[in-house]
Write a protein that holds these residues in place. Sequence first.
Motif, mmCIF file in Angstrom:
data_model
loop_
_atom_site.group_PDB
_atom_site.id
_atom_site.type_symbol
_atom_site.label_atom_id
_atom_site.label_comp_id
_atom_site.label_asym_id
_atom_site.label_seq_id
_atom_site.Cartn_x
_atom_site.Cartn_y
_atom_site.Cartn_z
ATOM 1 N N ASP A 147 51.848 49.835 53.677
ATOM 2 C CA ASP A 147 51.295 48.775 52.844
ATOM 3 C C ASP A 147 51.147 49.263 51.402
ATOM 4 O O ASP A 147 50.525 50.294 51.148
ATOM 5 N N THR A 148 51.684 48.518 50.466
ATOM 6 C CA THR A 148 51.689 48.955 49.062
ATOM 7 C C THR A 148 50.301 48.916 48.437
ATOM 8 O O THR A 148 50.078 49.563 47.408
ATOM 9 N N PHE A 149 49.380 48.162 49.021
ATOM 10 C CA PHE A 149 48.010 48.089 48.498
ATOM 11 C C PHE A 149 46.998 48.740 49.430
ATOM 12 O O PHE A 149 45.797 48.761 49.129
ATOM 13 N N GLY A 150 47.441 49.256 50.564
ATOM 14 C CA GLY A 150 46.524 49.788 51.560
ATOM 15 C C GLY A 150 45.824 51.052 51.097
ATOM 16 O O GLY A 150 46.424 51.932 50.487
ATOM 17 N N ARG A 151 44.534 51.142 51.425
ATOM 18 C CA ARG A 151 43.751 52.338 51.116
ATOM 19 C C ARG A 151 42.810 52.602 52.282
ATOM 20 O O ARG A 151 42.271 51.677 52.900
ATOM 21 N N GLU A 152 42.585 53.873 52.544
ATOM 22 C CA GLU A 152 41.742 54.248 53.675
ATOM 23 C C GLU A 152 40.318 53.751 53.506
ATOM 24 O O GLU A 152 39.651 53.387 54.495
ATOM 25 N N GLU A 153 39.803 53.698 52.267
ATOM 26 C CA GLU A 153 38.433 53.218 52.078
ATOM 27 C C GLU A 153 38.288 51.746 52.433
ATOM 28 O O GLU A 153 37.208 51.290 52.822
ATOM 29 N N PHE A 154 39.384 50.980 52.314
ATOM 30 C CA PHE A 154 39.326 49.576 52.727
ATOM 31 C C PHE A 154 39.289 49.480 54.255
ATOM 32 O O PHE A 154 38.571 48.637 54.809
ATOM 33 N N THR A 155 40.074 50.334 54.913
ATOM 34 C CA THR A 155 40.028 50.391 56.372
ATOM 35 C C THR A 155 38.624 50.746 56.850
ATOM 36 O O THR A 155 38.084 50.116 57.773
ATOM 37 N N GLN A 156 38.001 51.736 56.208
ATOM 38 C CA GLN A 156 36.662 52.151 56.614
ATOM 39 C C GLN A 156 35.633 51.060 56.345
ATOM 40 O O GLN A 156 34.654 50.926 57.094
ATOM 41 N N ARG A 157 35.815 50.283 55.304
ATOM 42 C CA ARG A 157 34.901 49.160 55.053
ATOM 43 C C ARG A 157 34.974 48.171 56.219
ATOM 44 O O ARG A 157 33.937 47.699 56.709
ATOM 45 N N GLN A 158 36.167 47.859 56.669
ATOM 46 C CA GLN A 158 36.300 46.955 57.807
ATOM 47 C C GLN A 158 35.689 47.559 59.063
ATOM 48 O O GLN A 158 34.986 46.863 59.819
ATOM 49 N N VAL A 159 35.934 48.837 59.314
ATOM 50 C CA VAL A 159 35.389 49.503 60.500
ATOM 51 C C VAL A 159 33.859 49.406 60.522
ATOM 52 O O VAL A 159 33.246 49.182 61.580
ATOM 53 N N ARG A 160 33.219 49.559 59.363
ATOM 54 C CA ARG A 160 31.751 49.496 59.307
ATOM 55 C C ARG A 160 31.229 48.111 59.671
ATOM 56 O O ARG A 160 30.084 47.984 60.143
ATOM 57 N N TYR A 161 32.028 47.078 59.430
ATOM 58 C CA TYR A 161 31.584 45.721 59.759
ATOM 59 C C TYR A 161 31.553 45.461 61.267
ATOM 60 O O TYR A 161 30.750 44.656 61.750
ATOM 61 N N GLU A 162 32.435 46.080 62.006
ATOM 62 C CA GLU A 162 32.696 45.646 63.373
ATOM 63 C C GLU A 162 31.484 45.678 64.308
ATOM 64 O O GLU A 162 31.272 44.727 65.062
ATOM 65 N N PRO A 163 30.647 46.724 64.326
ATOM 66 C CA PRO A 163 29.497 46.702 65.246
ATOM 67 C C PRO A 163 28.548 45.530 65.003
ATOM 68 O O PRO A 163 28.119 44.862 65.951
ATOM 69 N N SER A 164 28.211 45.264 63.737
ATOM 70 C CA SER A 164 27.277 44.173 63.452
ATOM 71 C C SER A 164 27.879 42.807 63.729
ATOM 72 O O SER A 164 27.153 41.834 63.972
ATOM 73 N N LEU A 165 29.222 42.713 63.714
ATOM 74 C CA LEU A 165 29.895 41.454 64.015
ATOM 75 C C LEU A 165 30.197 41.309 65.510
ATOM 76 O O LEU A 165 30.793 40.317 65.929
ATOM 77 N N GLY A 166 29.818 42.302 66.286
ATOM 78 C CA GLY A 166 30.036 42.235 67.720
ATOM 79 C C GLY A 166 31.450 42.555 68.147
ATOM 80 O O GLY A 166 31.885 42.178 69.237
ATOM 81 N N ARG A 167 32.178 43.300 67.317
ATOM 82 C CA ARG A 167 33.559 43.662 67.615
ATOM 83 C C ARG A 167 33.627 45.100 68.116
ATOM 84 O O ARG A 167 32.863 45.965 67.693
ATOM 85 N N SER A 168 34.595 45.364 68.983
ATOM 86 C CA SER A 168 34.791 46.727 69.482
ATOM 87 C C SER A 168 35.697 47.538 68.569
ATOM 88 O O SER A 168 35.798 48.758 68.715
ATOM 89 N N GLY A 169 36.363 46.892 67.628
ATOM 90 C CA GLY A 169 37.236 47.579 66.688
ATOM 91 C C GLY A 169 37.887 46.587 65.753
ATOM 92 O O GLY A 169 37.839 45.367 65.971
ATOM 93 N N PRO A 170 38.511 47.075 64.697
ATOM 94 C CA PRO A 170 39.088 46.180 63.691
ATOM 95 C C PRO A 170 40.391 45.547 64.159
ATOM 96 O O PRO A 170 41.082 46.069 65.030
ATOM 97 N N PHE A 171 40.724 44.422 63.566
ATOM 98 C CA PHE A 171 41.970 43.727 63.846
ATOM 99 C C PHE A 171 42.406 43.003 62.574
ATOM 100 O O PHE A 171 41.616 42.820 61.639
ATOM 101 N N THR A 172 43.650 42.618 62.529
ATOM 102 C CA THR A 172 44.138 41.836 61.395
ATOM 103 C C THR A 172 44.861 40.603 61.901
ATOM 104 O O THR A 172 45.512 40.656 62.956
ATOM 105 N N PRO A 173 44.753 39.491 61.152
ATOM 106 C CA PRO A 173 43.855 39.332 60.011
ATOM 107 C C PRO A 173 42.412 39.120 60.464
ATOM 108 O O PRO A 173 42.167 38.589 61.544
ATOM 109 N N GLN A 174 41.489 39.523 59.630
ATOM 110 C CA GLN A 174 40.067 39.259 59.851
ATOM 111 C C GLN A 174 39.444 38.842 58.528
ATOM 112 O O GLN A 174 39.593 39.538 57.518
ATOM 113 N N VAL A 175 38.743 37.722 58.555
ATOM 114 C CA VAL A 175 38.013 37.233 57.382
ATOM 115 C C VAL A 175 36.530 37.433 57.627
ATOM 116 O O VAL A 175 36.009 37.033 58.675
#
Length: 242
Positions: free
Chosen positions: A87-115
């Motif tokens: 991904d030309t715009f992908g960055r690991e810190e963006f991945t980690q931001r999504q990962v931090r959301y998942e427990p509070s949103l009731g998810r077992s892990g990240p997926f795409t797309p996710q809004v």
Amino acid sequence: MIGSQSKRNRNVTRSGAAALFSATIVFATGLSGAAAGQPLTVVELFTSQGCSSCPPANANLIKVKDQPDVLALSFNVTYWDYLGWKDTFGREEFTQRQVRYEPSLGRSGPFTPQVVVNGNADAVGARPGEIEQLISSSDQPKGPSLSLDGGKIAIGAGAVPGGKADIWLVRYRQGVIDVPVARGENTGRTLPHANVVHSLSRLGAWTGDAIALPLPAAASGLSTAVLVQVPDGGPILAAATN
């Protein structure tokens, strides 16, 4: 492993009432396209150029990006890069931001797309009208005043859940960027992206007292947003953009 349990076409919705302190409000004089004093809804799309299910969600974000009370941001993640296209715009810190959301949103892990809207509600975002529905159903309680003026970030006094909130600096490019993809699941397609985030950094903490911080200068062509957010993927309490 990140994304290993995810089915990119699955219909993911979140049930139940939104959490307390779970929305965004802005009293900024420098809001892009929003009237001063109007609530600003933060819409984050976690997407990837290597995900064949993402283009419809990208297109839906484009439809809402110019709403005067919406801050739409594309965070490109990295965990599908192994499929043949980095991904030309992908960055690991963006991945980690999504990962931090998942427990509070009731998810077992990240997926795409996710809004994720206001840090407290999520959906796939690929169906017509899905992002608009998520925006309209999001609660918007009053947060601290927040403005970006005169090279400073000004945050007013107020109650803060847990005693501390993070202050995030977001640099993004306003508008739509088209990216031709040469390999992977989207081979041969040109994918549009709305308000692509280029960098994300934590500036410090807000503990409820009124504070002012220097606003670092942005690189040429990039816009600035500041988010005040409960730590570890919690609700966004306030947001402003220039």
